[in-house]
Scaffold this motif. Structure first.
Motif, PDB file in Angstrom:
ATOM      1  N   ALA A 123      -6.664   0.249  -5.770  1.00 18.80           N
ATOM      2  CA  ALA A 123      -7.520  -0.791  -6.361  1.00 18.80           C
ATOM      3  C   ALA A 123      -6.679  -1.782  -7.164  1.00 18.80           C
ATOM      4  CB  ALA A 123      -8.591  -0.159  -7.240  1.00 18.80           C
ATOM      5  N   ALA A 124      -5.638  -1.297  -7.811  1.00 15.90           N
ATOM      6  CA  ALA A 124      -4.795  -2.154  -8.641  1.00 15.90           C
ATOM      7  C   ALA A 124      -4.054  -3.219  -7.844  1.00 15.90           C
ATOM      8  CB  ALA A 124      -3.795  -1.300  -9.424  1.00 15.90           C
ATOM      9  N   ILE A 125      -3.844  -2.991  -6.559  1.00 13.68           N
ATOM     10  CA  ILE A 125      -3.107  -3.983  -5.749  1.00 13.68           C
ATOM     11  C   ILE A 125      -4.027  -4.727  -4.779  1.00 13.68           C
ATOM     12  CG2 ILE A 125      -0.954  -2.674  -5.906  1.00 13.68           C
ATOM     13  CD1 ILE A 125      -1.573  -1.977  -2.839  1.00 13.68           C
ATOM     14  N   TYR A 126      -5.324  -4.531  -4.903  1.00  9.97           N
ATOM     15  CA  TYR A 126      -6.257  -5.112  -3.939  1.00  9.97           C
ATOM     16  C   TYR A 126      -6.115  -6.636  -3.828  1.00  9.97           C
ATOM     17  CZ  TYR A 126     -10.355  -6.311  -1.287  1.00  9.97           C
ATOM     18  OH  TYR A 126     -11.178  -6.808  -0.315  1.00  9.97           O
ATOM     19  N   ASP A 127      -5.983  -7.336  -4.923  1.00 13.25           N
ATOM     20  CA  ASP A 127      -5.893  -8.808  -4.869  1.00 13.25           C
ATOM     21  C   ASP A 127      -4.670  -9.266  -4.078  1.00 13.25           C
ATOM     22  OD1 ASP A 127      -8.230  -9.114  -6.290  1.00 13.25           O
ATOM     23  OD2 ASP A 127      -7.221  -9.353  -8.234  1.00 13.25           O
ATOM     24  N   ALA A 128      -3.565  -8.556  -4.215  1.00  9.58           N
ATOM     25  CA  ALA A 128      -2.338  -8.928  -3.502  1.00  9.58           C
ATOM     26  C   ALA A 128      -2.299  -8.358  -2.082  1.00  9.58           C
ATOM     27  CB  ALA A 128      -1.123  -8.429  -4.278  1.00  9.58           C
ATOM     28  N   ALA A 129      -2.981  -7.250  -1.859  1.00  8.72           N
ATOM     29  CA  ALA A 129      -2.966  -6.583  -0.549  1.00  8.72           C
ATOM     30  C   ALA A 129      -4.385  -6.117  -0.217  1.00  8.72           C
ATOM     31  CB  ALA A 129      -1.997  -5.405  -0.568  1.00  8.72           C
ATOM     32  N   THR A 144      -7.440  16.731  -7.078  1.00  8.18           N
ATOM     33  CA  THR A 144      -6.995  16.285  -8.396  1.00  8.18           C
ATOM     34  C   THR A 144      -6.248  14.953  -8.344  1.00  8.18           C
ATOM     35  OG1 THR A 144      -5.018  17.643  -8.163  1.00  8.18           O
ATOM     36  CG2 THR A 144      -6.881  18.620  -9.351  1.00  8.18           C
ATOM     37  N   ASP A 145      -5.785  14.558  -7.159  1.00  9.30           N
ATOM     38  CA  ASP A 145      -5.053  13.304  -7.008  1.00  9.30           C
ATOM     39  C   ASP A 145      -5.926  12.151  -6.520  1.00  9.30           C
ATOM     40  OD1 ASP A 145      -2.796  14.687  -7.775  1.00  9.30           O
ATOM     41  OD2 ASP A 145      -2.081  14.999  -5.722  1.00  9.30           O
ATOM     42  N   ALA A 146      -7.184  12.422  -6.187  1.00  5.88           N
ATOM     43  CA  ALA A 146      -8.051  11.410  -5.577  1.00  5.88           C
ATOM     44  C   ALA A 146      -8.255  10.190  -6.466  1.00  5.88           C
ATOM     45  CB  ALA A 146      -9.401  12.020  -5.200  1.00  5.88           C
ATOM     46  N   ALA A 147      -8.576  10.392  -7.720  1.00  3.20           N
ATOM     47  CA  ALA A 147      -8.845   9.261  -8.614  1.00  3.20           C
ATOM     48  C   ALA A 147      -7.603   8.394  -8.788  1.00  3.20           C
ATOM     49  CB  ALA A 147      -9.350   9.759  -9.962  1.00  3.20           C
ATOM     50  N   GLY A 148      -6.441   9.017  -8.946  1.00  2.83           N
ATOM     51  CA  GLY A 148      -5.208   8.256  -9.101  1.00  2.83           C
ATOM     52  C   GLY A 148      -4.861   7.456  -7.859  1.00  2.83           C
ATOM     53  N   LEU A 149      -5.077   8.057  -6.708  1.00  7.46           N
ATOM     54  CA  LEU A 149      -4.821   7.374  -5.438  1.00  7.46           C
ATOM     55  C   LEU A 149      -5.737   6.154  -5.300  1.00  7.46           C
ATOM     56  CD1 LEU A 149      -4.184   9.181  -2.140  1.00  7.46           C
ATOM     57  CD2 LEU A 149      -5.764   7.302  -2.177  1.00  7.46           C
ATOM     58  N   ALA A 150      -7.015   6.339  -5.587  1.00  2.31           N
ATOM     59  CA  ALA A 150      -7.971   5.224  -5.499  1.00  2.31           C
ATOM     60  C   ALA A 150      -7.633   4.133  -6.503  1.00  2.31           C
ATOM     61  CB  ALA A 150      -9.387   5.735  -5.714  1.00  2.31           C
ATOM     62  N   SER A 151      -7.251   4.516  -7.705  1.00  2.51           N
ATOM     63  CA  SER A 151      -6.896   3.528  -8.741  1.00  2.51           C
ATOM     64  C   SER A 151      -5.648   2.743  -8.359  1.00  2.51           C
ATOM     65  CB  SER A 151      -6.666   4.223 -10.083  1.00  2.51           C
ATOM     66  OG  SER A 151      -7.859   4.761 -10.565  1.00  2.51           O
ATOM     67  N   ALA A 152      -4.661   3.431  -7.825  1.00  2.09           N
ATOM     68  CA  ALA A 152      -3.419   2.761  -7.427  1.00  2.09           C
ATOM     69  C   ALA A 152      -3.689   1.718  -6.355  1.00  2.09           C
ATOM     70  CB  ALA A 152      -2.400   3.788  -6.944  1.00  2.09           C
ATOM     71  N   LEU A 200       0.825  -1.201   0.000  1.00  2.00           N
ATOM     72  CA  LEU A 200       0.000   0.000   0.000  1.00  2.00           C
ATOM     73  C   LEU A 200       0.865   1.259   0.000  1.00  2.00           C
ATOM     74  CD1 LEU A 200      -2.752  -1.264   2.394  1.00  2.00           C
ATOM     75  CD2 LEU A 200      -3.159  -0.346   0.099  1.00  2.00           C
ATOM     76  N   GLY A 201       1.957   1.231   0.744  1.00  2.00           N
ATOM     77  CA  GLY A 201       2.879   2.358   0.754  1.00  2.00           C
ATOM     78  C   GLY A 201       3.460   2.611  -0.627  1.00  2.00           C
ATOM     79  N   LYS A 202       3.782   1.539  -1.333  1.00  4.23           N
ATOM     80  CA  LYS A 202       4.313   1.690  -2.686  1.00  4.23           C
ATOM     81  C   LYS A 202       3.249   2.282  -3.609  1.00  4.23           C
ATOM     82  CE  LYS A 202       6.809  -0.788  -6.249  1.00  4.23           C
ATOM     83  NZ  LYS A 202       7.364  -2.056  -6.696  1.00  4.23           N
ATOM     84  N   ALA A 203       2.008   1.823  -3.472  1.00  7.81           N
ATOM     85  CA  ALA A 203       0.915   2.351  -4.301  1.00  7.81           C
ATOM     86  C   ALA A 203       0.667   3.828  -4.006  1.00  7.81           C
ATOM     87  CB  ALA A 203      -0.364   1.540  -4.067  1.00  7.81           C
ATOM     88  N   LEU A 204       0.800   4.213  -2.742  1.00  3.60           N
ATOM     89  CA  LEU A 204       0.567   5.608  -2.336  1.00  3.60           C
ATOM     90  C   LEU A 204       1.810   6.477  -2.492  1.00  3.60           C
ATOM     91  CD1 LEU A 204      -1.497   4.889   0.903  1.00  3.60           C
ATOM     92  CD2 LEU A 204      -2.374   5.808  -1.264  1.00  3.60           C
ATOM     93  N   ASP A 205       2.945   5.833  -2.764  1.00  8.02           N
ATOM     94  CA  ASP A 205       4.226   6.518  -2.926  1.00  8.02           C
ATOM     95  C   ASP A 205       4.701   7.192  -1.639  1.00  8.02           C
ATOM     96  OD1 ASP A 205       6.484   7.093  -4.432  1.00  8.02           O
ATOM     97  OD2 ASP A 205       5.712   9.038  -5.088  1.00  8.02           O
TER      98      ASP A 205
END
Length: 184
Positions: free
Chosen positions: A90-96, A80-88, A42-47
């Motif tokens: 969501a992209a790792i949900y299966d693994a995390a 302006t960053d909300a959609a990207g944060l949510a997408s990032a 999650l930290g990696k997804a959120l940078d």
């Protein structure tokens, strides 16, 4: 996206020579719940590295995170960053697996700053404000209302208030600011 309500127009709420209270512009907010094992992904997804000690904060770019509990974080970001944060995330949900809930419209933020900022907060908050170090935050109450309090600097605080309780807390801060002006 947060809609504008005339009662919550960003700008000055109250001001004295010792303290200023300002309603901040809307931002994106998320509630994150996750297990410790999933924090690196999650930290990696959120940078950013998610803080793991209750009360600690982390910041990267326009994103700020406050650790509220052993598995709970409050995330603030530019709208302006909300959609990207949510997408990032969501992209790792299966693994995390995690719960990321958009709570942008639930709260408003008030900035309290000036030499009497901590004194103003003591009018409704039972915590020892001076024990909250700059850079830390906490869930607390303000005149019986649950709020999130962040201390950004020795004389600068942000208060996140549920929208339904905000008129009460804002009135309390406005009245407190007026009282402090009389006393100075």
């Amino acid at each position: 996206m947060t809609t504008s309500d005339p009662i919550f127009e960003p700008g000055p709420i109250a001001r004295s020579s010792a303290v200023r209270v300002t309603l901040l512009a809307p931002i994106a907010r998320f509630s994150l719940r996750a297990r410790a094992a999933d924090l690196p992904a999650l930290g990696k997804a959120l940078d950013l590295d998610l803080p793991q000690t209750i009360g600690d904060q982390a910041r990267a770019g326009t994103t700020g995170v406050l650790c509220l509990g052993p598995d709970e974080w409050h995330i603030l970001a530019a709208e302006t960053d909300a959609a990207g944060l949510a997408s990032a995330c969501a992209a790792i949900y299966d693994a995390a697996p995690h719960s990321l809930t958009d709570i942008s419209d639930r709260e408003v933020s008030v900035l309290i700053e000036g030499p009497a900022a901590s004194e103003l907060l003591t009018l409704g908050c039972p915590r020892d404000i001076d024990r909250i170090a700059p850079g830390r935050g906490c869930r607390t109450v303000m005149d019986g209302v649950t709020v999130l309090l962040r201390r950004d600097a020795p004389d600068r605080f942000r208060l996140d208030i549920w929208r339904s309780f905000a008129p009460h807390v804002i009135d309390l801060l406005r009245n407190g600011c007026a009282e402090l002006a009389i006393g100075s």
